[in-house]
Design a protein around this motif. Structure first.
Motif, PDB file in Angstrom:
ATOM      1  N   ASN A 241      -7.385  25.002   3.749  1.00  0.00           N
ATOM      2  CA  ASN A 241      -7.148  26.086   4.716  1.00  0.00           C
ATOM      3  C   ASN A 241      -7.306  25.636   6.168  1.00  0.00           C
ATOM      4  OD1 ASN A 241      -9.898  25.877   4.893  1.00  0.00           O
ATOM      5  ND2 ASN A 241     -10.333  27.952   4.171  1.00  0.00           N
ATOM      6  N   SER A 242      -7.945  24.505   6.438  1.00  0.00           N
ATOM      7  CA  SER A 242      -8.075  24.061   7.836  1.00  0.00           C
ATOM      8  C   SER A 242      -7.028  23.024   8.219  1.00  0.00           C
ATOM      9  CB  SER A 242      -9.472  23.494   8.100  1.00  0.00           C
ATOM     10  OG  SER A 242      -9.615  22.220   7.520  1.00  0.00           O
ATOM     11  N   ALA A 243      -6.305  22.494   7.253  1.00  0.00           N
ATOM     12  CA  ALA A 243      -5.305  21.466   7.563  1.00  0.00           C
ATOM     13  C   ALA A 243      -4.240  21.992   8.507  1.00  0.00           C
ATOM     14  CB  ALA A 243      -4.652  20.956   6.282  1.00  0.00           C
ATOM     15  N   SER A 244      -3.932  23.259   8.378  1.00  0.00           N
ATOM     16  CA  SER A 244      -2.890  23.833   9.228  1.00  0.00           C
ATOM     17  C   SER A 244      -3.440  24.448  10.507  1.00  0.00           C
ATOM     18  CB  SER A 244      -2.112  24.895   8.445  1.00  0.00           C
ATOM     19  OG  SER A 244      -2.978  25.946   8.096  1.00  0.00           O
TER      20      SER A 244
ATOM     21  N   HIS B   7       0.814  -1.214   0.000  1.00  0.00           N
ATOM     22  CA  HIS B   7       0.000   0.000   0.000  1.00  0.00           C
ATOM     23  C   HIS B   7       0.848   1.266   0.000  1.00  0.00           C
ATOM     24  CE1 HIS B   7      -2.572  -3.096   1.859  1.00  0.00           C
ATOM     25  NE2 HIS B   7      -3.510  -2.506   1.157  1.00  0.00           N
ATOM     26  N   VAL B   8       0.332   2.287  -0.701  1.00  0.00           N
ATOM     27  CA  VAL B   8       0.879   3.635  -0.594  1.00  0.00           C
ATOM     28  C   VAL B   8      -0.275   4.564  -0.245  1.00  0.00           C
ATOM     29  CG1 VAL B   8       2.812   3.265  -2.184  1.00  0.00           C
ATOM     30  CG2 VAL B   8       0.646   4.167  -3.065  1.00  0.00           C
ATOM     31  N   PHE B   9       0.087   5.683   0.342  1.00  0.00           N
ATOM     32  CA  PHE B   9      -0.878   6.710   0.714  1.00  0.00           C
ATOM     33  C   PHE B   9      -0.567   7.908  -0.159  1.00  0.00           C
ATOM     34  CE2 PHE B   9      -2.532   9.470   4.422  1.00  0.00           C
ATOM     35  CZ  PHE B   9      -3.840   9.275   4.040  1.00  0.00           C
ATOM     36  N   TRP B  10      -1.439   8.142  -1.144  1.00  0.00           N
ATOM     37  CA  TRP B  10      -1.202   9.187  -2.133  1.00  0.00           C
ATOM     38  C   TRP B  10      -1.936  10.450  -1.713  1.00  0.00           C
ATOM     39  CZ3 TRP B  10      -4.196  11.287  -6.413  1.00  0.00           C
ATOM     40  CH2 TRP B  10      -3.400  12.018  -7.309  1.00  0.00           C
ATOM     41  N   LEU B  11      -1.224  11.577  -1.665  1.00  0.00           N
ATOM     42  CA  LEU B  11      -1.766  12.848  -1.196  1.00  0.00           C
ATOM     43  C   LEU B  11      -1.653  13.903  -2.289  1.00  0.00           C
ATOM     44  CD1 LEU B  11       0.173  12.748   2.180  1.00  0.00           C
ATOM     45  CD2 LEU B  11      -2.213  12.086   1.831  1.00  0.00           C
ATOM     46  N   ALA B  12      -2.741  14.638  -2.500  1.00  0.00           N
ATOM     47  CA  ALA B  12      -2.747  15.687  -3.524  1.00  0.00           C
ATOM     48  C   ALA B  12      -3.688  16.806  -3.108  1.00  0.00           C
ATOM     49  CB  ALA B  12      -3.183  15.103  -4.868  1.00  0.00           C
ATOM     50  N   VAL B  13      -3.548  17.938  -3.743  1.00  0.00           N
ATOM     51  CA  VAL B  13      -4.490  19.047  -3.578  1.00  0.00           C
ATOM     52  C   VAL B  13      -5.429  18.983  -4.780  1.00  0.00           C
ATOM     53  CG1 VAL B  13      -4.785  21.545  -3.439  1.00  0.00           C
ATOM     54  CG2 VAL B  13      -2.805  20.465  -2.360  1.00  0.00           C
ATOM     55  N   ILE B  14      -6.736  19.013  -4.494  1.00  0.00           N
ATOM     56  CA  ILE B  14      -7.734  18.939  -5.566  1.00  0.00           C
ATOM     57  C   ILE B  14      -8.679  20.141  -5.490  1.00  0.00           C
ATOM     58  CG2 ILE B  14      -7.678  16.429  -5.829  1.00  0.00           C
ATOM     59  CD1 ILE B  14     -10.204  16.303  -4.052  1.00  0.00           C
TER      60      ILE B  14
ATOM     61  N   ASP C 162     -16.437  23.912  -3.506  1.00  0.00           N
ATOM     62  CA  ASP C 162     -16.418  25.010  -2.542  1.00  0.00           C
ATOM     63  C   ASP C 162     -15.029  25.593  -2.293  1.00  0.00           C
ATOM     64  OD1 ASP C 162     -15.724  22.626  -1.332  1.00  0.00           O
ATOM     65  OD2 ASP C 162     -16.657  23.095   0.580  1.00  0.00           O
ATOM     66  N   GLN C 163     -13.985  24.752  -2.270  1.00  0.00           N
ATOM     67  CA  GLN C 163     -12.636  25.221  -1.986  1.00  0.00           C
ATOM     68  C   GLN C 163     -11.641  24.091  -2.238  1.00  0.00           C
ATOM     69  OE1 GLN C 163     -11.738  25.668   2.303  1.00  0.00           O
ATOM     70  NE2 GLN C 163     -13.812  24.903   2.642  1.00  0.00           N
ATOM     71  N   PRO C 164     -10.355  24.410  -2.362  1.00  0.00           N
ATOM     72  CA  PRO C 164      -9.354  23.346  -2.517  1.00  0.00           C
ATOM     73  C   PRO C 164      -9.340  22.455  -1.272  1.00  0.00           C
ATOM     74  CG  PRO C 164      -8.394  25.482  -3.017  1.00  0.00           C
ATOM     75  CD  PRO C 164      -9.745  25.732  -2.414  1.00  0.00           C
ATOM     76  N   ARG C 165      -9.158  21.172  -1.495  1.00  0.00           N
ATOM     77  CA  ARG C 165      -9.108  20.208  -0.398  1.00  0.00           C
ATOM     78  C   ARG C 165      -7.933  19.269  -0.599  1.00  0.00           C
ATOM     79  NH1 ARG C 165     -13.682  19.813   2.867  1.00  0.00           N
ATOM     80  NH2 ARG C 165     -15.390  21.123   2.154  1.00  0.00           N
ATOM     81  N   ILE C 166      -7.588  18.569   0.474  1.00  0.00           N
ATOM     82  CA  ILE C 166      -6.540  17.560   0.395  1.00  0.00           C
ATOM     83  C   ILE C 166      -7.186  16.227   0.053  1.00  0.00           C
ATOM     84  CG2 ILE C 166      -4.756  16.307   1.661  1.00  0.00           C
ATOM     85  CD1 ILE C 166      -4.303  18.857   3.298  1.00  0.00           C
ATOM     86  N   LEU C 167      -6.691  15.614  -1.001  1.00  0.00           N
ATOM     87  CA  LEU C 167      -7.119  14.274  -1.384  1.00  0.00           C
ATOM     88  C   LEU C 167      -6.190  13.286  -0.700  1.00  0.00           C
ATOM     89  CD1 LEU C 167      -8.629  12.190  -3.230  1.00  0.00           C
ATOM     90  CD2 LEU C 167      -6.788  12.579  -4.871  1.00  0.00           C
ATOM     91  N   GLU C 168      -6.772  12.342   0.031  1.00  0.00           N
ATOM     92  CA  GLU C 168      -6.012  11.290   0.692  1.00  0.00           C
ATOM     93  C   GLU C 168      -6.491   9.973   0.086  1.00  0.00           C
ATOM     94  OE1 GLU C 168      -6.676  14.081   4.506  1.00  0.00           O
ATOM     95  OE2 GLU C 168      -8.161  12.816   3.570  1.00  0.00           O
TER      96      GLU C 168
ATOM     97  N   ILE D 200      -8.001   2.014  -3.262  1.00  0.00           N
ATOM     98  CA  ILE D 200      -8.952   1.294  -2.421  1.00  0.00           C
ATOM     99  C   ILE D 200     -10.080   2.254  -2.052  1.00  0.00           C
ATOM    100  CG2 ILE D 200      -9.285   0.175  -0.194  1.00  0.00           C
ATOM    101  CD1 ILE D 200      -6.355  -0.763  -0.416  1.00  0.00           C
ATOM    102  N   ASP D 201      -9.687   3.440  -1.608  1.00  0.00           N
ATOM    103  CA  ASP D 201     -10.674   4.472  -1.290  1.00  0.00           C
ATOM    104  C   ASP D 201      -9.957   5.805  -1.257  1.00  0.00           C
ATOM    105  OD1 ASP D 201     -13.086   5.622  -0.767  1.00  0.00           O
ATOM    106  OD2 ASP D 201     -13.414   4.634   1.143  1.00  0.00           O
ATOM    107  N   ARG D 202     -10.730   6.864  -1.382  1.00  0.00           N
ATOM    108  CA  ARG D 202     -10.160   8.194  -1.319  1.00  0.00           C
ATOM    109  C   ARG D 202     -11.041   9.061  -0.445  1.00  0.00           C
ATOM    110  NH1 ARG D 202     -14.736   7.870  -3.588  1.00  0.00           N
ATOM    111  NH2 ARG D 202     -15.293   9.089  -5.375  1.00  0.00           N
ATOM    112  N   HIS D 203     -10.401  10.035   0.186  1.00  0.00           N
ATOM    113  CA  HIS D 203     -11.087  10.963   1.074  1.00  0.00           C
ATOM    114  C   HIS D 203     -10.712  12.372   0.649  1.00  0.00           C
ATOM    115  CE1 HIS D 203     -11.990   7.713   3.984  1.00  0.00           C
ATOM    116  NE2 HIS D 203     -10.874   7.226   3.511  1.00  0.00           N
ATOM    117  N   HIS D 204     -11.622  13.283   0.778  1.00  0.00           N
ATOM    118  CA  HIS D 204     -11.306  14.694   0.558  1.00  0.00           C
ATOM    119  C   HIS D 204     -12.137  15.542   1.513  1.00  0.00           C
ATOM    120  CE1 HIS D 204     -14.812  14.353  -2.114  1.00  0.00           C
ATOM    121  NE2 HIS D 204     -14.132  13.437  -2.774  1.00  0.00           N
ATOM    122  N   PHE D 205     -12.031  15.186   2.779  1.00  0.00           N
ATOM    123  CA  PHE D 205     -12.779  15.875   3.825  1.00  0.00           C
ATOM    124  C   PHE D 205     -12.033  17.085   4.365  1.00  0.00           C
ATOM    125  CE2 PHE D 205     -14.017  11.303   4.543  1.00  0.00           C
ATOM    126  CZ  PHE D 205     -15.221  11.398   3.877  1.00  0.00           C
TER     127      PHE D 205
END
Length: 167
Positions: A96-99, A57-64, A68-74, A87-92
């Protein structure tokens, strides 16, 4: 009558069974697996990282770009013979709130994704403010600091994660 009912149901049963036996598709990169493996993927602005979680497994991270606004894709991604399948992706997490999060914050919830079919191994993660992490927290978890560019904004955030295994 029973014969007639059976002749009507047989094609339906075959159709249902053939739908259950879909081939699993693998792609050349995690980004291609995201773009081709899901209906209506969001536009990928930039790739943050691709973290090797384990041998499969790898955990791929991107900005999408989301509406409504840019989010982090996990994206939790399976690797097989040098090919990738999401397997699955999240963009919750809004970019701007990640930090702004902290591990001990009131409204913080860790995200989790199973890494196996028996749910005996899970990837657990959260994005937090880089400066909010204590030395103890950095020793307790795996922490990766990032500087994420989004337009004219620069975000400093840390991905905190660990593998939870059933005993």
């Amino acid at each position: 009558m029973l014969r007639k009912l059976f002749s009507l149901l047989l094609p339906l049963i075959c159709l249902l069974l053939s739908g259950c036996n879909k081939e699993t598709l693998y792609f050349d990169s995690p980004e291609e697996a995201y773009q081709e493996g899901f209906e209506q993927p969001y536009n990928v602005r930039s790739v943050i990282d691709c973290i090797e979680v384990d041998e499969h497994h790898v955990f791929w991270l991107a900005v999408i770009d989301t509406p409504d606004q840019p989010r982090i894709l996990e994206a939790v991604t399976e690797v097989k013979d040098g090919k990738y399948r999401l397997i699955d992706r999240h963009h919750f997490t809004p970019l701007n709130s990640a930090s702004a999060n902290t591990i001990s914050g009131e409204f913080i919830s860790w995200q989790t994704e199973p890494l196996d079919e028996n749910d005996e191994k899970r990837l657990v993660w959260i994005w937090v403010d880089t400066n909010s992490l204590t030395t103890k927290e950095r020793e307790q978890y795996t922490c990766k600091d990032y500087t994420i560019l989004s337009g004219e904004n620069t975000i400093q955030a840390t991905l905190v994660y660990y593998i939870l295994e059933a005993e």
